[in-house]
Design a protein around this motif. Structure first.
Motif, PDB file in Angstrom:
ATOM      1  N   LYS A  38       0.850  -1.182   0.000  1.00 51.15           N
ATOM      2  CA  LYS A  38       0.000   0.000   0.000  1.00 51.15           C
ATOM      3  C   LYS A  38       0.894   1.243   0.000  1.00 51.15           C
ATOM      4  O   LYS A  38       1.803   1.358   0.810  1.00 51.15           O
ATOM      5  CB  LYS A  38      -0.911   0.019   1.243  1.00 51.15           C
ATOM      6  CG  LYS A  38      -1.988  -1.039   1.226  1.00 51.15           C
ATOM      7  CD  LYS A  38      -3.020  -0.794   2.314  1.00 51.15           C
ATOM      8  CE  LYS A  38      -2.433  -0.904   3.697  1.00 51.15           C
ATOM      9  NZ  LYS A  38      -3.471  -0.788   4.757  1.00 51.15           N
ATOM     10  N   ILE A  39       0.625   2.157  -0.934  1.00 51.81           N
ATOM     11  CA  ILE A  39       1.418   3.367  -1.078  1.00 51.81           C
ATOM     12  C   ILE A  39       0.564   4.584  -0.742  1.00 51.81           C
ATOM     13  O   ILE A  39      -0.590   4.686  -1.143  1.00 51.81           O
ATOM     14  CB  ILE A  39       1.964   3.499  -2.513  1.00 51.81           C
ATOM     15  CG1 ILE A  39       2.998   2.395  -2.797  1.00 51.81           C
ATOM     16  CG2 ILE A  39       2.594   4.866  -2.739  1.00 51.81           C
ATOM     17  CD1 ILE A  39       4.229   2.480  -1.939  1.00 51.81           C
ATOM     18  N   GLY A  67       2.270   0.203   4.474  1.00 52.06           N
ATOM     19  CA  GLY A  67       2.096  -1.177   4.912  1.00 52.06           C
ATOM     20  C   GLY A  67       1.657  -2.087   3.777  1.00 52.06           C
ATOM     21  O   GLY A  67       1.872  -1.807   2.597  1.00 52.06           O
ATOM     22  N   ARG A  68       1.024  -3.169   4.129  1.00 48.33           N
ATOM     23  CA  ARG A  68       0.583  -4.161   3.159  1.00 48.33           C
ATOM     24  C   ARG A  68      -0.931  -4.378   3.270  1.00 48.33           C
ATOM     25  O   ARG A  68      -1.533  -4.119   4.317  1.00 48.33           O
ATOM     26  CB  ARG A  68       1.295  -5.495   3.398  1.00 48.33           C
ATOM     27  CG  ARG A  68       2.816  -5.424   3.257  1.00 48.33           C
ATOM     28  CD  ARG A  68       3.226  -5.046   1.839  1.00 48.33           C
ATOM     29  NE  ARG A  68       4.666  -4.966   1.681  1.00 48.33           N
ATOM     30  CZ  ARG A  68       5.394  -5.901   1.100  1.00 48.33           C
ATOM     31  NH1 ARG A  68       4.826  -6.997   0.613  1.00 48.33           N
ATOM     32  NH2 ARG A  68       6.692  -5.773   0.992  1.00 48.33           N
ATOM     33  N   THR A  69      -1.525  -4.836   2.190  1.00 48.49           N
ATOM     34  CA  THR A  69      -2.934  -5.211   2.206  1.00 48.49           C
ATOM     35  C   THR A  69      -3.031  -6.643   2.705  1.00 48.49           C
ATOM     36  O   THR A  69      -2.538  -7.562   2.051  1.00 48.49           O
ATOM     37  CB  THR A  69      -3.540  -5.102   0.795  1.00 48.49           C
ATOM     38  OG1 THR A  69      -2.782  -5.922  -0.099  1.00 48.49           O
ATOM     39  CG2 THR A  69      -3.516  -3.665   0.296  1.00 48.49           C
ATOM     40  N   HIS A  70      -3.637  -6.837   3.852  1.00 52.36           N
ATOM     41  CA  HIS A  70      -3.649  -8.155   4.475  1.00 52.36           C
ATOM     42  C   HIS A  70      -4.904  -8.962   4.160  1.00 52.36           C
ATOM     43  O   HIS A  70      -5.191  -9.939   4.849  1.00 52.36           O
ATOM     44  CB  HIS A  70      -3.476  -8.017   5.990  1.00 52.36           C
ATOM     45  CG  HIS A  70      -2.081  -7.618   6.382  1.00 52.36           C
ATOM     46  ND1 HIS A  70      -1.072  -8.528   6.595  1.00 52.36           N
ATOM     47  CD2 HIS A  70      -1.524  -6.395   6.559  1.00 52.36           C
ATOM     48  CE1 HIS A  70       0.045  -7.897   6.902  1.00 52.36           C
ATOM     49  NE2 HIS A  70      -0.199  -6.599   6.888  1.00 52.36           N
ATOM     50  N   GLY A 168      -0.135  -2.794  11.310  1.00 58.78           N
ATOM     51  CA  GLY A 168       1.072  -2.385  12.014  1.00 58.78           C
ATOM     52  C   GLY A 168       2.231  -3.346  11.863  1.00 58.78           C
ATOM     53  O   GLY A 168       3.342  -3.070  12.341  1.00 58.78           O
ATOM     54  N   LEU A 169       2.027  -4.482  11.187  1.00 58.58           N
ATOM     55  CA  LEU A 169       3.112  -5.428  10.958  1.00 58.58           C
ATOM     56  C   LEU A 169       4.115  -4.849   9.960  1.00 58.58           C
ATOM     57  O   LEU A 169       3.734  -4.176   9.004  1.00 58.58           O
ATOM     58  CB  LEU A 169       2.566  -6.750  10.420  1.00 58.58           C
ATOM     59  CG  LEU A 169       1.682  -7.572  11.369  1.00 58.58           C
ATOM     60  CD1 LEU A 169       1.057  -8.746  10.619  1.00 58.58           C
ATOM     61  CD2 LEU A 169       2.488  -8.067  12.566  1.00 58.58           C
ATOM     62  N   VAL A 170       5.388  -5.145  10.178  1.00 59.83           N
ATOM     63  CA  VAL A 170       6.448  -4.629   9.305  1.00 59.83           C
ATOM     64  C   VAL A 170       7.008  -5.769   8.451  1.00 59.83           C
ATOM     65  O   VAL A 170       7.458  -6.780   8.994  1.00 59.83           O
ATOM     66  CB  VAL A 170       7.585  -3.995  10.130  1.00 59.83           C
ATOM     67  CG1 VAL A 170       8.753  -3.593   9.226  1.00 59.83           C
ATOM     68  CG2 VAL A 170       7.069  -2.783  10.895  1.00 59.83           C
ATOM     69  N   PRO A 171       6.968  -5.649   7.118  1.00 58.92           N
ATOM     70  CA  PRO A 171       7.513  -6.711   6.257  1.00 58.92           C
ATOM     71  C   PRO A 171       9.030  -6.721   6.304  1.00 58.92           C
ATOM     72  O   PRO A 171       9.677  -5.667   6.294  1.00 58.92           O
ATOM     73  CB  PRO A 171       7.002  -6.328   4.868  1.00 58.92           C
ATOM     74  CG  PRO A 171       6.800  -4.844   4.931  1.00 58.92           C
ATOM     75  CD  PRO A 171       6.380  -4.532   6.335  1.00 58.92           C
ATOM     76  N   ALA A 181       4.897  -2.419  18.096  1.00 55.67           N
ATOM     77  CA  ALA A 181       3.984  -1.819  19.072  1.00 55.67           C
ATOM     78  C   ALA A 181       2.686  -1.399  18.397  1.00 55.67           C
ATOM     79  O   ALA A 181       1.612  -1.451  19.006  1.00 55.67           O
ATOM     80  CB  ALA A 181       4.659  -0.620  19.742  1.00 55.67           C
ATOM     81  N   ALA A 182       2.779  -0.998  17.119  1.00 54.46           N
ATOM     82  CA  ALA A 182       1.577  -0.577  16.387  1.00 54.46           C
ATOM     83  C   ALA A 182       0.661  -1.750  16.067  1.00 54.46           C
ATOM     84  O   ALA A 182      -0.561  -1.600  16.001  1.00 54.46           O
ATOM     85  CB  ALA A 182       1.977   0.134  15.090  1.00 54.46           C
TER      86      ALA A 182
END
Length: 241
Positions: A38-39, A67-70, A168-171, A181-182
């Motif tokens: 996601k941009i 982030g990413r689209t989950h 909030g996950l980081v790739p 924490a997010a």
């Protein structure tokens, strides 16, 4: 005059980053468990113009990774006994070669040299599950609740976990994410496991191609803006002389 050049150049840089992100999504359209990028865009260094009317000027925009689209991808049946797909919420918890704990929906499992279940990139499931030496893979059964049996013998259980805020996950690469924490702490998930299947990438090729064309058009417009600014500066210098 130079402000226009800076804004257009910033726009070109932002659109180039957007093109790179979409291209990466397209390249991973066949990667199991991959989540699209996601941009978003943010303003750069805007300041108040001394006109007394609240006018603000700045230097364009920049890309930020949102982030990413989950959302889940489609599930494809493979028939391989160690392939698993997660239906519903949840991730596999794995230990990376560098010791970090990550989360992934990449369910193409293999056996390492020690007989442990690992992902295709070598990440070991947590908790580890080891199959008996010499066991036939055709005798391996993985239940929807994660229980793993080999030749009728229970050898472990694949645990599914989740976080309160997946955005909030980081790739960190290889379709693996690390909690922050997010994202909130890891907790038990409600999803189930389907054996002999894989979750495909959630990238939609049609949407990706539209995004790519939009980014290319915006890049071209920003390039034209630079050319126009350069022409105006040339005219202004000619008048000054």
């Amino acid at each position: 005059m130079l402000q226009g050049l800076y804004s257009a150049a910033a726009g070109m840089a932002a659109q180039q980053q957007r093109i790179d992100a979409v291209a990466n999504d397209v390249a991973n359209v066949s990667t199991a468990g991959y989540k699209g990028t996601k941009i978003a865009f943010r303003d750069l260094a805007y300041r108040e113009v001394p006109t007394g009317q609240g006018v603000r000027a700045g230097a364009g925009a920049a890309v930020m990774d949102a982030g990413r689209t989950h959302r889940p991808g489609s599930i494809e049946t493979t028939g391989q006994p160690l392939d698993i797909a997660i239906e519903g919420d949840g991730y596999l918890e794995v230990v990376r070669p560098d010791g970090r704990v990550g989360l992934t929906r990449q369910g193409a499992l293999r056996l390492d040299s020690e007989g442990r279940l690992v992902t295709v990139t070598g990440d070991v499931l947590r908790p580890p599950i080891r199959l008996p030496r010499g066991v036939e893979l055709s005798s391996v059964s993985i239940a929807p609740d994660g229980r793993v049996t080999a030749a009728g013998r229970l050898v472990g259980r694949i645990r599914l976990v989740d976080v309160p805020a997946p955005d909030g996950l980081v790739p960190i690469g290889d379709s693996v994410f690390v909690p922050t924490a997010a994202s909130g702490p890891v907790r038990a998930a409600t999803g189930t496991i389907r054996q002999g299947a894989l979750e495909r990438s959630n990238v939609d090729m049609a949407d990706a191609m539209v995004d790519l064309m939009e980014a290319q058009r915006a890049y071209a417009l920003a390039s034209r803006a630079i050319q126009t600014q350069d022409r105006l500066m040339e005219i202004a210098n000619g008048v000054k002389r």
